[in-house]
Structure formats: C-alpha cells, structure tokens
Design an enzyme around this catalytic site. Structure first.
Site, PDB file in Angstrom:
ATOM      1  N   LYS A  29       0.806  -1.043  -0.037  1.00  0.00           N
ATOM      2  CA  LYS A  29       0.054  -0.166   0.093  1.00  0.00           C
ATOM      3  C   LYS A  29       0.903   1.244   0.074  1.00  0.00           C
ATOM      4  CE  LYS A  29      -4.038  -2.072   2.219  1.00  0.00           C
ATOM      5  NZ  LYS A  29      -5.217  -2.045   3.298  1.00  0.00           N
ATOM      6  N   TYR A  36     -12.425  -1.740  -4.091  1.00  0.00           N
ATOM      7  CA  TYR A  36     -13.200  -1.920  -2.663  1.00  0.00           C
ATOM      8  C   TYR A  36     -14.363  -1.689  -2.503  1.00  0.00           C
ATOM      9  CZ  TYR A  36      -8.448  -1.908  -0.219  1.00  0.00           C
ATOM     10  OH  TYR A  36      -7.150  -2.313   0.208  1.00  0.00           O
ATOM     11  N   ASN A  50      -2.131   0.497   6.543  1.00  0.00           N
ATOM     12  CA  ASN A  50      -1.620  -1.097   7.078  1.00  0.00           C
ATOM     13  C   ASN A  50      -0.624  -1.842   6.099  1.00  0.00           C
ATOM     14  OD1 ASN A  50      -3.434  -1.950   5.410  1.00  0.00           O
ATOM     15  ND2 ASN A  50      -4.652  -3.142   6.977  1.00  0.00           N
ATOM     16  N   HIS A 103      -2.312  -5.406   1.540  1.00  0.00           N
ATOM     17  CA  HIS A 103      -3.496  -6.260   1.440  1.00  0.00           C
ATOM     18  C   HIS A 103      -3.372  -7.614   0.903  1.00  0.00           C
ATOM     19  CE1 HIS A 103      -7.669  -7.183  -0.062  1.00  0.00           C
ATOM     20  NE2 HIS A 103      -7.252  -7.515  -1.117  1.00  0.00           N
ATOM     21  N   GLU A 136      -9.657 -10.636  -7.606  1.00  0.00           N
ATOM     22  CA  GLU A 136      -8.837  -9.505  -7.609  1.00  0.00           C
ATOM     23  C   GLU A 136      -7.707  -9.496  -8.313  1.00  0.00           C
ATOM     24  OE1 GLU A 136      -9.745  -8.835  -2.662  1.00  0.00           O
ATOM     25  OE2 GLU A 136      -7.924  -9.550  -3.203  1.00  0.00           O
TER      26      GLU A 136
HETATM   27  P1  CMP Z   1      -7.528  -4.398   3.361  1.00  0.00           P
HETATM   28  O1  CMP Z   1      -7.089  -5.788   3.879  1.00  0.00           O
HETATM   29  O2  CMP Z   1      -7.012  -3.691   2.394  1.00  0.00           O
HETATM   30  O3  CMP Z   1      -9.123  -4.322   3.549  1.00  0.00           O
HETATM   31  C1  CMP Z   1      -9.966  -3.127   3.638  1.00  0.00           C
HETATM   32  C2  CMP Z   1      -8.948  -2.017   4.282  1.00  0.00           C
HETATM   33  O4  CMP Z   1      -9.771  -1.019   4.776  1.00  0.00           O
HETATM   34  C3  CMP Z   1      -8.171  -2.686   5.240  1.00  0.00           C
HETATM   35  O5  CMP Z   1      -7.184  -3.592   4.852  1.00  0.00           O
HETATM   36  C4  CMP Z   1      -7.787  -1.432   5.932  1.00  0.00           C
HETATM   37  O6  CMP Z   1      -6.837  -0.619   5.263  1.00  0.00           O
HETATM   38  C5  CMP Z   1      -9.019  -0.309   5.805  1.00  0.00           C
HETATM   39  N1  CMP Z   1      -9.701   0.174   6.979  1.00  0.00           N
HETATM   40  C6  CMP Z   1      -9.872   1.191   7.522  1.00  0.00           C
HETATM   41  N2  CMP Z   1     -10.317   1.112   8.582  1.00  0.00           N
HETATM   42  C7  CMP Z   1     -10.838  -0.090   9.080  1.00  0.00           C
HETATM   43  C8  CMP Z   1     -11.758  -0.808   9.872  1.00  0.00           C
HETATM   44  N3  CMP Z   1     -12.146  -0.166  10.806  1.00  0.00           N
HETATM   45  N4  CMP Z   1     -11.824  -1.947   9.552  1.00  0.00           N
HETATM   46  C9  CMP Z   1     -11.297  -2.688   8.670  1.00  0.00           C
HETATM   47  N5  CMP Z   1     -10.777  -2.161   7.651  1.00  0.00           N
HETATM   48  C10 CMP Z   1     -10.229  -0.881   7.665  1.00  0.00           C
END
Ligand code: CMP
Length: 140
Positions: A11, A51, A114, A117, A128
């Site tokens: 990311k 998303y 984070n 993904h 995906e």
């Molecule tokens: P990802 O695995 O890419 O899938 C959805 C993304 O939403 C997640 O990682 C986080 O980067 C983002 N995100 C932000 N806030 C939240 C939350 N409260 N719960 C889950 N995903 C979140």
C-alpha cells in the site's frame, strides 16, 4: 494441498517509505513466490471499484483517498495454501492486533495505512487477480 495463488497489494504508506523490498523479503521468506508484480497509481474510480464490497462502511471514503494517495505495488503470490499463508505473513488488519514479525506489525502505521492487502479467500483472489492482471502477466 496444491499450489494456490493469492492477490497482494503493497500500500501507499509502504511505497512512500521505500519498503517494497523489505515487504517482499517477508513474503519470500514465508514461502511465497511473487509470480507477477507491478507498481501503479490507482485512480479514484479504480480504488472505489476494487474496494466496492466496503462501499457502505464508514471508512470507505478515507480508504479510497488513502489508496489513491501514492503508488501501490499489485502482486500475484503463489505457494502452498497461498491465501492463508499470505494472511499469516501479513498479520491482523489492525497492526495493534498483529503478531510479532508480521508485515503489519513491523511496518503498518494504522488500521488504514496498514502496508499490505491480501485476498481473504481463493474465490476473491481470482477476482482480485483478474482486476489487475492478464494471464500473460503471470509467470509461475
Ligand atoms: P484491507 O485488507 O486492504 O481491506 C480493507 C481495508 O480497509 C483494510 O485493509 C484497511 O486498510 C482499511 N480499514 C480502515 N479502517 C478499517 C476498519 N475499521 N476495519 C477494517 N478495515 C479498515
């Protein structure tokens, strides 16, 4: 278990800090092979589509803004049990809950920023992967 493929994104928080190689080292050390990889910048429409499953979540707008804020590295990973293996290597979505040594524990800045993904199922992995890659791009 046969070889499996999963989809991964490094990311914008991680590309901004020049961590692509360090994330890839953890993926490879964990037994996954990077069989396709490209660095790109998502448009707003592309991030919204990728998303789409989260479109009603309160964090959706912020997530799209974050995912379009800089380059990402889209990847196809291959290995035994690749979907589950990659999720182990990444760690929990919230870095506060991620196990020691995982990508998110080591590198993530927040639950949103984070660093990585990974697909949550083989079915979503196929969807995906097809969003980002053609068959000819994937070299096992
Ligand atoms: P990802 O695995 O890419 O899938 C959805 C993304 O939403 C997640 O990682 C986080 O980067 C983002 N995100 C932000 N806030 C939240 C939350 N409260 N719960 C889950 N995903 C979140």
């Amino acid at each position: 278990m046969a070889l499996e493929r999963t989809f991964s994104i490094i990311k914008p928080d991680a590309t901004r800090r020049n961590l692509t190689g360090k994330v890839n080292a953890l993926l490879e050390a964990g037994g996954l092979r990077i069989v396709a990889q490209k660095r790109l910048r998502l448009s707003t429409a592309q991030a919204e589509a990728f998303y789409g499953v989260h479109k009603d979540r309160p964090f959706f707008r912020s997530l799209v803004d974050f995912m379009t804020s800089g380059p990402i590295v889209a990847q196809v990973l291959e290995g035994e049990n690749a979907v589950a293996r990659n999720r182990e290597i990444m760690g929990a979505t919230n870095p506060a809950n991620a196990a020691e040594g995982t990508i998110r524990k080591v590198f993530a800045e927040s639950i949103e920023a984070n660093s990585a993904h990974g697909s949550d199922s083989a079915e979503n992995a196929a969807i995906e992967i097809a969003f980002f890659f053609s068959g000819i791009d994937i070299v096992g």
